[in-house]
Design an enzyme around this catalytic site. Structure first.
Site, PDB file in Angstrom:
ATOM      1  N   LYS A  75       0.849  -1.198   0.000  1.00 28.84           N
ATOM      2  CA  LYS A  75       0.000   0.000   0.000  1.00 28.84           C
ATOM      3  C   LYS A  75       0.883   1.247   0.000  1.00 28.84           C
ATOM      4  O   LYS A  75       1.900   1.292   0.708  1.00 28.84           O
ATOM      5  CB  LYS A  75      -0.907  -0.029   1.231  1.00 28.84           C
ATOM      6  CG  LYS A  75      -1.910   1.112   1.326  1.00 28.84           C
ATOM      7  CD  LYS A  75      -2.810   0.971   2.563  1.00 28.84           C
ATOM      8  CE  LYS A  75      -3.848   2.079   2.666  1.00 28.84           C
ATOM      9  NZ  LYS A  75      -4.708   1.946   3.865  1.00 28.84           N
ATOM     10  N   SER A 150      -9.760   1.969   2.857  1.00 25.72           N
ATOM     11  CA  SER A 150      -8.874   2.713   1.994  1.00 25.72           C
ATOM     12  C   SER A 150      -7.872   1.845   1.242  1.00 25.72           C
ATOM     13  O   SER A 150      -7.347   2.259   0.211  1.00 25.72           O
ATOM     14  CB  SER A 150      -8.110   3.769   2.800  1.00 25.72           C
ATOM     15  OG  SER A 150      -7.254   3.156   3.749  1.00 25.72           O
ATOM     16  N   SER A 174      -9.938  -0.283   7.140  1.00 23.14           N
ATOM     17  CA  SER A 174      -9.347  -0.213   5.800  1.00 23.14           C
ATOM     18  C   SER A 174      -8.651  -1.469   5.317  1.00 23.14           C
ATOM     19  O   SER A 174      -8.279  -1.531   4.145  1.00 23.14           O
ATOM     20  CB  SER A 174      -8.361   0.943   5.712  1.00 23.14           C
ATOM     21  OG  SER A 174      -9.062   2.123   5.481  1.00 23.14           O
TER      22      SER A 174
HETATM   23  N1  GLN Z   1     -13.099   4.331   6.063  1.00 24.07           N
HETATM   24  C1  GLN Z   1     -12.549   4.827   7.310  1.00 24.07           C
HETATM   25  C2  GLN Z   1     -12.139   6.260   7.134  1.00 24.07           C
HETATM   26  O1  GLN Z   1     -12.446   6.801   6.142  1.00 24.07           O
HETATM   27  C3  GLN Z   1     -11.404   3.972   7.740  1.00 24.07           C
HETATM   28  C4  GLN Z   1     -10.168   4.248   6.994  1.00 24.07           C
HETATM   29  C5  GLN Z   1      -9.007   3.419   7.447  1.00 24.07           C
HETATM   30  O2  GLN Z   1      -9.156   2.416   8.132  1.00 24.07           O
HETATM   31  N2  GLN Z   1      -7.833   3.892   7.113  1.00 24.07           N
HETATM   32  O3  GLN Z   1     -11.513   6.864   7.949  1.00 24.07           O
END
Ligand code: GLN
Length: 485
Positions: A75, A150, A174
């Site tokens: 990532k 994400s 995420s």
């Molecule tokens: N979807 C969540 C957010 O927008 C979690 C994102 C994540 O785990 N990095 O913050």
């Protein structure tokens, strides 16, 4: 097709010299060339560098390293020395990482090939990869749909067999949410289990790095490699990690599994609900005891998360000022330089979070929002610790719905935030969790994810349960249709 192998299969064949690391890496590169024009999981990859890593492994003396010759995608939030590091944001410009994250050094020590930069929501803020400043990754099961986020690139790359496994990060879901939507295994370790050194911080009290894999055994293998204390991260626990693969004995008789009544919400898709219920029946048939539990503060989790995560993000992202790294927009004075740089470099969601986070931390609002959220966070953690006095693990759906269409929720941040409703509490409580495939919707055929939550440092228990479930189903062996005709 070598790119379709699991870590266990691929590394065994490289160790036995049945295949070379070079052949394995080439198979992944060929697959990326074939399908990534459509999937768009990769921001970039360096073919020559990957093949050089493979050649070095092939030239080295025989070894029993667990990831020998295995290409692992990364990532775009983790530092890999000499490689681009953008967090899918424009603000970092042509920045290249100057050191390896601890997890990257550990992958290298275990024989892995570090392969490519995977797309994500900008600075890991989002649930669909639509917040990437570059492009949206597509779900390999249905290219009109999002892969989740994400870490959408990390999930899609595994689901499309573009590499053998990947790493992502999980702040509020995420890893687990995109794993669920793409039909792979995603694991968020207990806070402190894995070093965050070299992970660009979003919300430091919530972030953890974890693996995306094709099955539970591979998740255990990657956890073995990346877990354990690191002097470079003071929040990593000074405690040796066990051999997680030893937990995969198939025996879950007598284990107690909790079903939280607060998770059976109205918006739960009927096919998701049915698949999760069937998985629960399966676990029961294998001798687990399933009991209803209550996590009474569940309703507050999303609100608490969006106060704490944005507060921490507003502080962490202050370093992107146009002075230290990345792009710079000139200004008449430093303040103008900062604001022009940040105005041009950050996308809308990142700005929204910084503004919200600054607001909840500002004097006059700090007590009403930030401090109160911290108190409710403690209550949420206590809910879990109390539940874990009675049960060994908790089972829930990973997401309320299967993958949605590109564009469907991108204009409605609140709807988007709700897609993490089942994953967020785990980060607030600092516990561990995984998502694994537990079925498909009928038409279109889309993966459904089962979430298993474990006690702090209870990784072995959820791996054991996941493995027992996986052994009795064939969801994880079904592959996304892209590029297979
Ligand atoms: N979807 C969540 C957010 O927008 C979690 C994102 C994540 O785990 N990095 O913050």
């Amino acid at each position: 097709m070598l790119n379709e192998l699991t870590i266990a299969e691929a590394a065994a064949r490289v160790r036995a010299k049945e295949i070379s690391a070079r052949e394995l890496t080439q198979a992944c590169i060929d697959r990326v060339k074939k399908v990534d024009g459509q999937v768009r999981a990769f921001l970039s990859y360096d073919e020559a560098d990957a093949l050089a890593q493979a050649a070095a492994i092939d030239a080295a003396p025989a070894s029993d390293k667990p990831l020998l010759g295995v290409p692992i995608g990364i990532k775009d939030v983790l530092s890999v020395k000499g490689h681009p590091l953008n967090c899918s944001s424009k603000i970092l410009g042509n920045f290249r990482a100057v050191y390896d994250a601890t997890v990257i050094s550990r992958l290298r020590d275990a024989g892995a090939i570090i392969f490519g930069r995977l797309n994500m929501d900008e600075f890991a803020m989002g649930s669909s990869t639509e917040n990437s400043a570059f492009f949206t990754t597509r779900n390999p099961w249905d290219l009109d749909r999002i892969p989740g986020g994400s870490s959408g690139g990390s999930a899609a790359a595994v689901a499309a067999d573009e590499c053998i496994a990947t790493l992502g990060s999980d702040t509020g879901g995420s890893i687990r949410q995109p794993a669920a939507l793409c039909g792979c295994v995603g694991f968020k370790p207990t806070y402190g289990r894995v070093s965050r050194y070299g992970l660009v911080a979003f919300a430091s009290s919530l972030d953890q790095i974890g693996p995306f894999t094709k099955d539970i055994r591979d998740a255990a293998t990657l956890l073995n490699v990346i877990s354990g204390h690191d002097d470079l991260d003071s929040t990593s626990v000074p405690q040796a990690a066990p051999d997680y693969t030893k937990a995969l004995d198939g025996n879950i008789k007598g284990l107690k599994i909790g079903l939280p009544k607060e998770y059976m919400i109205g918006g739960l898709d009927p096919e998701v609900k049915a698949a999760v219920s069937a998985a629960v029946d399966n676990l029961q048939k294998q001798g687990a005891e399933v009991v209803e539990i209550s996590l009474p503060h569940t309703d507050y989790a999303v609100a608490v998360y969006y106060i704490i995560a944005t507060a921490e993000a507003s502080a962490n992202l202050a370093r992107f000022d146009g002075i230290r790294y990345g792009i710079r927009e000139d200004g008449a004075d430093p303040v103008e330089l900062y604001s022009k740089t940040r105005g041009a470099g950050f996308g809308a969601e990142v700005k929204r979070r910084i503004i919200l986070g600054t607001y909840v931390l500002s004097s006059g609002y700090y007590d009403a929002f930030y401090l109160r959220a911290q108190k409710v966070r403690t209550l949420i953690r206590q809910d879990f610790l109390k539940a874990f006095e009675k049960v060994d693990a908790i089972v829930t759906p990973t997401t309320p719905t299967p993958a949605f269409k590109v564009g469907e929720k991108s204009d409605d941040p609140l709807q988007m935030y709700l897609s993490d409703i089942f994953t967020i509490s785990c980060n607030l409580a600092g516990i561990c969790g995984l998502s694994m495939p537990c079925g498909f919707t009928k038409s279109p055929k889309l993966p459904i994810g089962l979430q298993l939550l474990g006690k702090p440092f209870g990784e072995e228990t959820i791996l054991k349960i996941g493995h027992a479930y996986e052994q009795s189903t064939n969801w994880h062996t079904q592959r996304a249709p892209i590029g297979r005709a």
